[in-house]
Design a protein around this motif. Structure first.
Motif, PDB file in Angstrom:
ATOM      1  N   GLN A 235       5.819  17.716 -42.646  1.00 48.36           N
ATOM      2  CA  GLN A 235       4.473  17.243 -42.322  1.00 48.36           C
ATOM      3  C   GLN A 235       4.245  17.145 -40.810  1.00 48.36           C
ATOM      4  N   TYR A 236       5.278  16.742 -40.075  1.00 46.23           N
ATOM      5  CA  TYR A 236       5.153  16.550 -38.630  1.00 46.23           C
ATOM      6  C   TYR A 236       5.963  17.588 -37.853  1.00 46.23           C
ATOM      7  N   ALA A 237       6.034  18.797 -38.375  1.00 46.13           N
ATOM      8  CA  ALA A 237       6.910  19.821 -37.796  1.00 46.13           C
ATOM      9  C   ALA A 237       6.588  20.116 -36.339  1.00 46.13           C
ATOM     10  N   ASP A 238       5.321  19.990 -35.948  1.00 46.23           N
ATOM     11  CA  ASP A 238       4.939  20.301 -34.571  1.00 46.23           C
ATOM     12  C   ASP A 238       5.018  19.092 -33.647  1.00 46.23           C
ATOM     13  N   LYS A 239       5.324  17.917 -34.206  1.00 51.13           N
ATOM     14  CA  LYS A 239       5.320  16.693 -33.408  1.00 51.13           C
ATOM     15  C   LYS A 239       6.667  15.962 -33.387  1.00 51.13           C
ATOM     16  N   LEU A 240       7.509  16.186 -34.433  1.00 52.90           N
ATOM     17  CA  LEU A 240       8.739  15.412 -34.579  1.00 52.90           C
ATOM     18  C   LEU A 240       9.925  16.305 -34.915  1.00 52.90           C
ATOM     19  N   GLN A 241      11.094  15.826 -34.552  1.00 53.32           N
ATOM     20  CA  GLN A 241      12.321  16.311 -35.172  1.00 53.32           C
ATOM     21  C   GLN A 241      13.088  15.076 -35.664  1.00 53.32           C
ATOM     22  N   LEU A 242      13.684  15.222 -36.840  1.00 58.50           N
ATOM     23  CA  LEU A 242      14.358  14.108 -37.498  1.00 58.50           C
ATOM     24  C   LEU A 242      15.843  14.388 -37.611  1.00 58.50           C
ATOM     25  N   ALA A 243      16.646  13.369 -37.293  1.00 58.70           N
ATOM     26  CA  ALA A 243      18.101  13.473 -37.399  1.00 58.70           C
ATOM     27  C   ALA A 243      18.569  12.574 -38.533  1.00 58.70           C
ATOM     28  N   PHE A 244      19.301  13.150 -39.456  1.00 56.52           N
ATOM     29  CA  PHE A 244      19.886  12.409 -40.581  1.00 56.52           C
ATOM     30  C   PHE A 244      21.270  11.946 -40.161  1.00 56.52           C
ATOM     31  N   LYS A 245      21.438  10.606 -40.003  1.00 56.92           N
ATOM     32  CA  LYS A 245      22.716  10.025 -39.587  1.00 56.92           C
ATOM     33  C   LYS A 245      23.169   9.050 -40.673  1.00 56.92           C
ATOM     34  N   PRO A 246      23.731   9.564 -41.778  1.00 49.58           N
ATOM     35  CA  PRO A 246      24.136   8.686 -42.879  1.00 49.58           C
ATOM     36  C   PRO A 246      25.428   7.951 -42.576  1.00 49.58           C
ATOM     37  N   HIS A 247      25.605   6.807 -43.208  1.00 50.00           N
ATOM     38  CA  HIS A 247      26.904   6.135 -43.172  1.00 50.00           C
ATOM     39  C   HIS A 247      27.937   7.085 -43.775  1.00 50.00           C
ATOM     40  N   PRO A 248      29.169   7.118 -43.234  1.00 46.11           N
ATOM     41  CA  PRO A 248      30.155   8.095 -43.714  1.00 46.11           C
ATOM     42  C   PRO A 248      30.524   7.957 -45.182  1.00 46.11           C
ATOM     43  N   ILE A 249      30.334   6.778 -45.756  1.00 48.53           N
ATOM     44  CA  ILE A 249      30.701   6.591 -47.160  1.00 48.53           C
ATOM     45  C   ILE A 249      29.565   7.015 -48.096  1.00 48.53           C
ATOM     46  N   LEU A 250      28.373   7.259 -47.552  1.00 46.88           N
ATOM     47  CA  LEU A 250      27.254   7.647 -48.418  1.00 46.88           C
ATOM     48  C   LEU A 250      27.532   8.965 -49.129  1.00 46.88           C
ATOM     49  N   ARG A 251      28.061   9.938 -48.422  1.00 43.13           N
ATOM     50  CA  ARG A 251      28.271  11.258 -49.034  1.00 43.13           C
ATOM     51  C   ARG A 251      29.213  11.207 -50.244  1.00 43.13           C
ATOM     52  N   PRO A 252      30.394  10.604 -50.122  1.00 41.69           N
ATOM     53  CA  PRO A 252      31.250  10.542 -51.316  1.00 41.69           C
ATOM     54  C   PRO A 252      30.654   9.719 -52.450  1.00 41.69           C
ATOM     55  N   LYS A 253      29.855   8.705 -52.121  1.00 34.63           N
ATOM     56  CA  LYS A 253      29.205   7.933 -53.184  1.00 34.63           C
ATOM     57  C   LYS A 253      28.176   8.786 -53.918  1.00 34.63           C
ATOM     58  N   LEU A 254      27.385   9.546 -53.181  1.00 33.74           N
ATOM     59  CA  LEU A 254      26.397  10.423 -53.807  1.00 33.74           C
ATOM     60  C   LEU A 254      27.066  11.521 -54.623  1.00 33.74           C
ATOM     61  N   SER A 255      28.242  11.956 -54.171  1.00 30.38           N
ATOM     62  CA  SER A 255      28.941  13.056 -54.833  1.00 30.38           C
ATOM     63  C   SER A 255      29.529  12.663 -56.181  1.00 30.38           C
ATOM     64  N   ASP A 256      29.566  11.378 -56.448  1.00 27.71           N
ATOM     65  CA  ASP A 256      30.020  10.920 -57.758  1.00 27.71           C
ATOM     66  C   ASP A 256      29.135  11.552 -58.837  1.00 27.71           C
ATOM     67  N   PRO A 257      29.732  12.139 -59.880  1.00 23.66           N
ATOM     68  CA  PRO A 257      28.921  12.789 -60.923  1.00 23.66           C
ATOM     69  C   PRO A 257      27.954  11.849 -61.634  1.00 23.66           C
ATOM     70  N   HIS A 258      28.180  10.544 -61.535  1.00 24.44           N
ATOM     71  CA  HIS A 258      27.277   9.582 -62.150  1.00 24.44           C
ATOM     72  C   HIS A 258      26.092   9.244 -61.239  1.00 24.44           C
ATOM     73  N   VAL A 259      26.117   9.751 -60.004  1.00 21.39           N
ATOM     74  CA  VAL A 259      25.006   9.523 -59.077  1.00 21.39           C
ATOM     75  C   VAL A 259      24.258  10.856 -58.901  1.00 21.39           C
ATOM     76  N   TRP A 260      24.609  11.632 -57.894  1.00 18.51           N
ATOM     77  CA  TRP A 260      23.986  12.946 -57.701  1.00 18.51           C
ATOM     78  C   TRP A 260      24.917  14.090 -58.109  1.00 18.51           C
ATOM     79  N   GLY A 261      26.201  13.889 -57.875  1.00 20.18           N
ATOM     80  CA  GLY A 261      27.151  14.977 -58.045  1.00 20.18           C
ATOM     81  C   GLY A 261      27.317  15.743 -56.742  1.00 20.18           C
TER      82      GLY A 261
END
Length: 394
Positions: A235-261
């Protein structure tokens, strides 16, 4: 006995035990020790065993690469060629160990009680803002440390109230993790893809606590806003750039097959990495913070750390009782943030505060910084830590 032994030594070997490189907060301390002829520092990458071997090896490789790139002396405790683990006592023979995490997340061979003949030190791995006082101040770990270096007098008060040793091993020095932000505004690199200063730079830093256990933390609103932030990038491609800085434990939690996989999680992270105005940052964030314009988050330590940058920050609330899960210091920091309960609140912050420059919390942040965040003794926290060690070993 240990102190007398060190007083006779020309060089003091200091091992920094690191579990996650992305929450490493001791750059300035390491560099000061490296420049001091009395100290011989080394980074020791120890395993994070909670999410299995594959994640453990990925975390160790990421940490080793980061510290090697910085030019630090670094070693991994796992040797792939021999499929064996490093015996730190024999191979390094440290005089002092700086622990960077108090929890039992690694192999027992690297716990504090495995090194009774080594002086043990600790700097909080995050600026402590949670209500979990027993966990953060009264584990066996906290009570048998030689020296715990805490952030403020309020944090000393938590130790005096909750620790069995009543905080007798605590020195208040400020927070070493933010020393890099108290230095000049200069940065080594500009990590953003778009260099045009007219395109504003916003960091989104979601916490890992996506569960529903409100008695623990449950700060993270990631699952609520995961798709929305990618939509904002478009939506704001010409005005913003966004950086995704997740907590390091978020990725393995999401990767759980009971969450996102794993498949969905990897695809989501790849979207951030590959976008023309989006970024993925999973390791060091110092230059990212220094070169940003604003932060949107539901983190813990970032609630305080980003205030050292004197830039706008928005906290996204998981629920209306989130502040009940903060301690007194965390509540004070929270109140100098802008707050969001909805997508509309986030859009308002982007348009009104970031793009139009109406920073309504600027003066409140400044007052909080001056009252609580300037390190005591007129020196950096890292410099005071070194002075405190030398006070005993000279």
């Amino acid at each position: 006995m240990l102190l007398k032994r060190l007083q006779r030594k020309d060089k003091i070997k200091v091992a920094f035990f690191v579990v996650h490189a992305s929450v490493w907060k001791l750059d300035e301390l390491y560099r000061l020790m490296e420049a001091d002829e009395r100290f011989e520092p080394i980074i020791v990458i120890i395993p994070y065993v909670v999410f299995g071997d594959e994640q453990m090896r990925a975390d160790m490789d990421l940490g080793y690469t980061l510290f090697a790139t910085k030019g630090y002396r670094v070693v991994k405790t796992f040797n792939e060629k021999t499929n064996s683990w490093l015996n730190v006592k024999e191979a390094i023979q440290p005089d002092i160990i700086f622990y960077t995490n108090p929890h039992e997340l690694t192999k027992p061979a690297y716990y504090i009680d495995h090194f009774p003949d080594v002086l043990s030190c600790y700097v909080q791995y995050s600026f402590h803002i949670t209500h979990l006082h027993e966990m953060q101040y009264n584990q066996l770990f906290h009570n048998i440390l030689w020296r715990a270096f805490y952030e403020t007098d309020m944090h000393l008060g938590f130790a005096q109230q909750y620790a069995a040793n009543r905080g007798s091993n605590v020195a208040v020095v400020g927070y070493a993790g933010t020393d890099v932000f108290l230095q000049s505004a200069e940065h080594k690199t500009d990590p953003w893809k778009i260099k045009n200063p007219a395109v504003k730079r916003i960091i989104w830093a979601p916490h890992h606590t996506i569960d529903d256990d409100k008695s623990f933390l449950s700060y993270s609103s990631f699952l609520v806003y995961a798709d929305f932030f990618l939509q904002l990038a478009d939506q704001y491609a010409d005005k913003l750039q966004l950086a995704f800085k997740p907590h390091p434990i978020l990725r393995p939690k999401l990767s759980d097959p009971h969450v996102w996989g794993k498949k969905k999680t990897d695809a989501y992270y790849a979207q951030w990495e590959q976008g023309t105005n989006t970024h993925l940052f999973e390791a060091d964030y110092v230059d990212l913070f220094k070169t940003s314009d604003a932060l949107i988050h539901d983190s813990a330590s970032f609630l305080v750390e980003y205030l050292y940058l004197h830039k706008p920050t928005l906290y996204t609330l998981r629920d209306e009782r989130v502040t009940d899960r903060f301690n007194g210091f965390g509540k004070l920091a929270f109140h100098v943030h802008e707050h969001a309960n909805s997508e509309q609140d986030i859009i308002y912050f982007i348009q009104h505060t970031v793009l139009q420059g109406n920073d309504v919390k600027e003066e409140e942040r400044k007052q909080f910084f001056n009252r609580y965040l300037i390190p005591p003794y007129g020196k950096s926290a890292s410099a005071h830590i070194i002075d405190e060690i030398k006070r005993f070993v000279y």
